[in-house]
Design a protein around this motif. Sequence first.
Motif, mmCIF file in Angstrom:
data_model
loop_
_atom_site.group_PDB
_atom_site.id
_atom_site.type_symbol
_atom_site.label_atom_id
_atom_site.label_comp_id
_atom_site.label_asym_id
_atom_site.label_seq_id
_atom_site.Cartn_x
_atom_site.Cartn_y
_atom_site.Cartn_z
ATOM 1 N N MET A 1 0.630 -1.200 0.070
ATOM 2 C CA MET A 1 0.195 0.084 -0.019
ATOM 3 C C MET A 1 0.789 1.293 0.103
ATOM 4 S SD MET A 1 -3.160 0.858 2.386
ATOM 5 C CE MET A 1 -2.694 2.079 3.533
ATOM 6 N N ARG A 2 0.393 2.183 -0.721
ATOM 7 C CA ARG A 2 1.167 3.412 -0.949
ATOM 8 C C ARG A 2 0.937 4.337 0.301
ATOM 9 N NH1 ARG A 2 0.076 3.794 -7.064
ATOM 10 N NH2 ARG A 2 1.947 2.892 -7.851
ATOM 11 N N SER A 3 2.031 5.310 0.708
ATOM 12 C CA SER A 3 1.769 6.252 1.536
ATOM 13 C C SER A 3 0.575 7.324 1.220
ATOM 14 C CB SER A 3 2.983 6.993 1.935
ATOM 15 O OG SER A 3 2.853 8.160 2.588
ATOM 16 N N ILE A 4 0.111 7.675 2.328
ATOM 17 C CA ILE A 4 -1.135 8.582 1.971
ATOM 18 C C ILE A 4 -0.650 9.833 1.376
ATOM 19 C CG2 ILE A 4 -1.281 9.946 4.524
ATOM 20 C CD1 ILE A 4 -4.327 9.272 3.802
ATOM 21 N N ASN A 5 0.700 10.327 1.509
ATOM 22 C CA ASN A 5 1.257 11.535 0.871
ATOM 23 C C ASN A 5 1.525 11.250 -0.567
ATOM 24 O OD1 ASN A 5 0.976 13.160 3.302
ATOM 25 N ND2 ASN A 5 2.815 12.408 4.095
ATOM 26 N N HIS A 6 1.591 10.086 -0.884
ATOM 27 C CA HIS A 6 1.692 9.944 -2.493
ATOM 28 C C HIS A 6 0.979 10.410 -3.311
ATOM 29 C CE1 HIS A 6 2.682 7.385 -6.011
ATOM 30 N NE2 HIS A 6 3.698 7.161 -5.342
ATOM 31 N N PRO A 7 1.751 11.267 -4.459
ATOM 32 C CA PRO A 7 1.021 12.103 -5.248
ATOM 33 C C PRO A 7 -0.333 11.288 -6.009
ATOM 34 C CG PRO A 7 3.158 12.439 -5.732
ATOM 35 C CD PRO A 7 3.111 11.236 -4.657
ATOM 36 N N THR A 8 -0.006 10.181 -6.511
ATOM 37 C CA THR A 8 -0.968 9.347 -7.163
ATOM 38 C C THR A 8 -2.339 9.380 -6.401
ATOM 39 O OG1 THR A 8 0.769 8.178 -8.317
ATOM 40 C CG2 THR A 8 -1.491 7.074 -8.386
ATOM 41 N N PHE A 9 -1.904 8.958 -4.911
ATOM 42 C CA PHE A 9 -3.151 8.567 -4.186
ATOM 43 C C PHE A 9 -4.103 10.185 -4.115
ATOM 44 C CE2 PHE A 9 -5.058 9.623 -0.062
ATOM 45 C CZ PHE A 9 -6.018 8.653 0.275
ATOM 46 N N TRP A 10 -3.534 11.382 -3.926
ATOM 47 C CA TRP A 10 -4.117 12.516 -3.953
ATOM 48 C C TRP A 10 -4.733 12.829 -5.440
ATOM 49 C CZ3 TRP A 10 -5.687 13.631 0.352
ATOM 50 C CH2 TRP A 10 -4.962 13.358 1.599
ATOM 51 N N ARG A 11 -4.226 12.459 -6.734
ATOM 52 C CA ARG A 11 -4.842 12.753 -7.853
ATOM 53 C C ARG A 11 -5.900 11.640 -7.704
ATOM 54 N NH1 ARG A 11 0.621 13.114 -9.645
ATOM 55 N NH2 ARG A 11 0.505 11.068 -10.234
ATOM 56 N N PHE A 12 -6.020 10.476 -7.396
ATOM 57 C CA PHE A 12 -7.028 9.391 -7.219
ATOM 58 C C PHE A 12 -8.172 10.061 -6.321
ATOM 59 C CE2 PHE A 12 -8.941 5.768 -5.362
ATOM 60 C CZ PHE A 12 -9.607 5.278 -6.351
ATOM 61 N N CYS A 13 -7.788 10.666 -5.438
ATOM 62 C CA CYS A 13 -8.884 11.273 -4.466
ATOM 63 C C CYS A 13 -9.707 12.278 -5.196
ATOM 64 C CB CYS A 13 -8.438 11.741 -3.150
ATOM 65 S SG CYS A 13 -8.097 10.475 -1.996
ATOM 66 N N LEU A 14 -8.971 13.163 -5.813
ATOM 67 C CA LEU A 14 -9.555 14.154 -6.749
ATOM 68 C C LEU A 14 -10.314 13.742 -7.484
ATOM 69 C CD1 LEU A 14 -9.754 17.223 -7.215
ATOM 70 C CD2 LEU A 14 -7.650 16.930 -8.875
ATOM 71 N N LEU A 15 -10.094 12.532 -8.266
ATOM 72 C CA LEU A 15 -10.821 12.133 -9.476
ATOM 73 C C LEU A 15 -12.072 11.468 -8.858
ATOM 74 C CD1 LEU A 15 -11.208 11.105 -12.253
ATOM 75 C CD2 LEU A 15 -9.797 8.870 -11.592
ATOM 76 N N LEU A 16 -11.854 10.687 -7.688
ATOM 77 C CA LEU A 16 -13.068 10.192 -7.088
ATOM 78 C C LEU A 16 -14.005 11.400 -6.385
ATOM 79 C CD1 LEU A 16 -14.320 7.573 -6.025
ATOM 80 C CD2 LEU A 16 -13.308 8.204 -3.889
ATOM 81 N N THR A 17 -13.626 12.390 -6.085
ATOM 82 C CA THR A 17 -14.452 13.471 -6.032
ATOM 83 C C THR A 17 -15.294 13.921 -6.914
ATOM 84 O OG1 THR A 17 -12.817 14.389 -4.296
ATOM 85 C CG2 THR A 17 -14.273 15.881 -5.117
ATOM 86 N N ILE A 18 -14.939 13.904 -8.156
ATOM 87 C CA ILE A 18 -15.522 14.246 -9.306
ATOM 88 C C ILE A 18 -16.507 12.928 -9.678
ATOM 89 C CG2 ILE A 18 -15.412 14.645 -11.939
ATOM 90 C CD1 ILE A 18 -12.444 15.837 -11.241
ATOM 91 N N LEU A 19 -16.108 11.734 -9.346
ATOM 92 C CA LEU A 19 -16.875 10.666 -9.844
ATOM 93 C C LEU A 19 -17.877 9.833 -8.942
ATOM 94 C CD1 LEU A 19 -14.072 8.706 -11.633
ATOM 95 C CD2 LEU A 19 -15.734 10.133 -12.599
ATOM 96 N N SER A 20 -18.035 10.514 -7.613
ATOM 97 C CA SER A 20 -18.860 9.931 -6.711
ATOM 98 C C SER A 20 -20.274 9.676 -6.884
ATOM 99 C CB SER A 20 -18.491 10.642 -5.087
ATOM 100 O OG SER A 20 -18.471 12.208 -5.179
ATOM 101 N N GLY A 156 -20.346 13.670 -11.310
ATOM 102 C CA GLY A 156 -21.027 14.180 -9.937
ATOM 103 C C GLY A 156 -20.412 15.178 -9.376
ATOM 104 N N PRO A 157 -20.861 16.130 -8.610
ATOM 105 C CA PRO A 157 -20.353 17.288 -7.940
ATOM 106 C C PRO A 157 -19.814 17.320 -6.723
ATOM 107 C CG PRO A 157 -22.945 17.069 -7.562
ATOM 108 C CD PRO A 157 -22.508 16.034 -8.449
ATOM 109 N N SER A 158 -19.683 16.137 -5.997
ATOM 110 C CA SER A 158 -19.407 16.051 -4.586
ATOM 111 C C SER A 158 -18.012 16.508 -4.493
ATOM 112 C CB SER A 158 -19.252 14.270 -4.411
ATOM 113 O OG SER A 158 -18.714 14.388 -3.051
ATOM 114 N N VAL A 159 -17.682 17.134 -3.614
ATOM 115 C CA VAL A 159 -16.430 17.917 -3.296
ATOM 116 C C VAL A 159 -15.946 17.331 -1.825
ATOM 117 C CG1 VAL A 159 -16.672 20.094 -4.551
ATOM 118 C CG2 VAL A 159 -17.390 20.000 -2.209
ATOM 119 N N LEU A 160 -17.041 16.546 -1.280
ATOM 120 C CA LEU A 160 -16.554 15.718 0.027
ATOM 121 C C LEU A 160 -16.555 14.226 -0.197
ATOM 122 C CD1 LEU A 160 -18.832 18.188 2.231
ATOM 123 C CD2 LEU A 160 -16.396 18.152 1.957
ATOM 124 N N THR A 161 -15.624 13.860 -0.728
ATOM 125 C CA THR A 161 -15.629 12.214 -0.816
ATOM 126 C C THR A 161 -13.908 11.862 -0.301
ATOM 127 O OG1 THR A 161 -16.879 12.370 -2.867
ATOM 128 C CG2 THR A 161 -15.401 10.310 -2.460
#
Length: 166
Positions: A1-20, A156-161
């Motif tokens: 598992m990657r560290s939570i500070n890994h840039p790919t993780f944060w890009r993934f979270c941003l993408l998920l925010t758009i897709l929730s 989706g418009p979610s900004v809290l995912t």
Amino acid sequence: MRSINHPTFWRFCLLLTILSGLVFSVQAQDSPFVQTYILNNNTGDARTEWFIENERTLILNGFDTTALNLPKPFTVNAVSIDVIQGSDTPVEIIIYEDTTGGSPSDSRVIGRHIIVINQAGLNRVVLPAPASSRSPIIWVGFNLPPGFRFASDAAGPSVLTYWAWT
């Protein structure tokens, strides 16, 4: 598992925010009338398939009840999730209230329920013990097992995912 500070993780979270794309039914307890509200991150019928790998994953969508003009107190009485392939492995529904907003890290659990979602398609679960709150932010999520497949909205418009692992 990657560290939570890994840039790919944060890009993934941003993408998920758009897709929730989870749907929540909420009742506001206005006296003397009770109104029903649907809180929904979906904005169309385009959807993306997600697959949970390796370990249980908690997926949370937050809703800003103040921005949505939701009267308080309100009660979450049902949740829905769009499932690609059902599973016989238990899924936990978790509801948090967040008095400070921003991150679920300091939120308080106000509802938990374990279910089995063994059918594909949109599954709506009426909660046997609805969760009530007055908080400005409500987090509703699913703790999903490895191998679980679900769909989320592609616009989706979610900004809290948030996604969390053990």
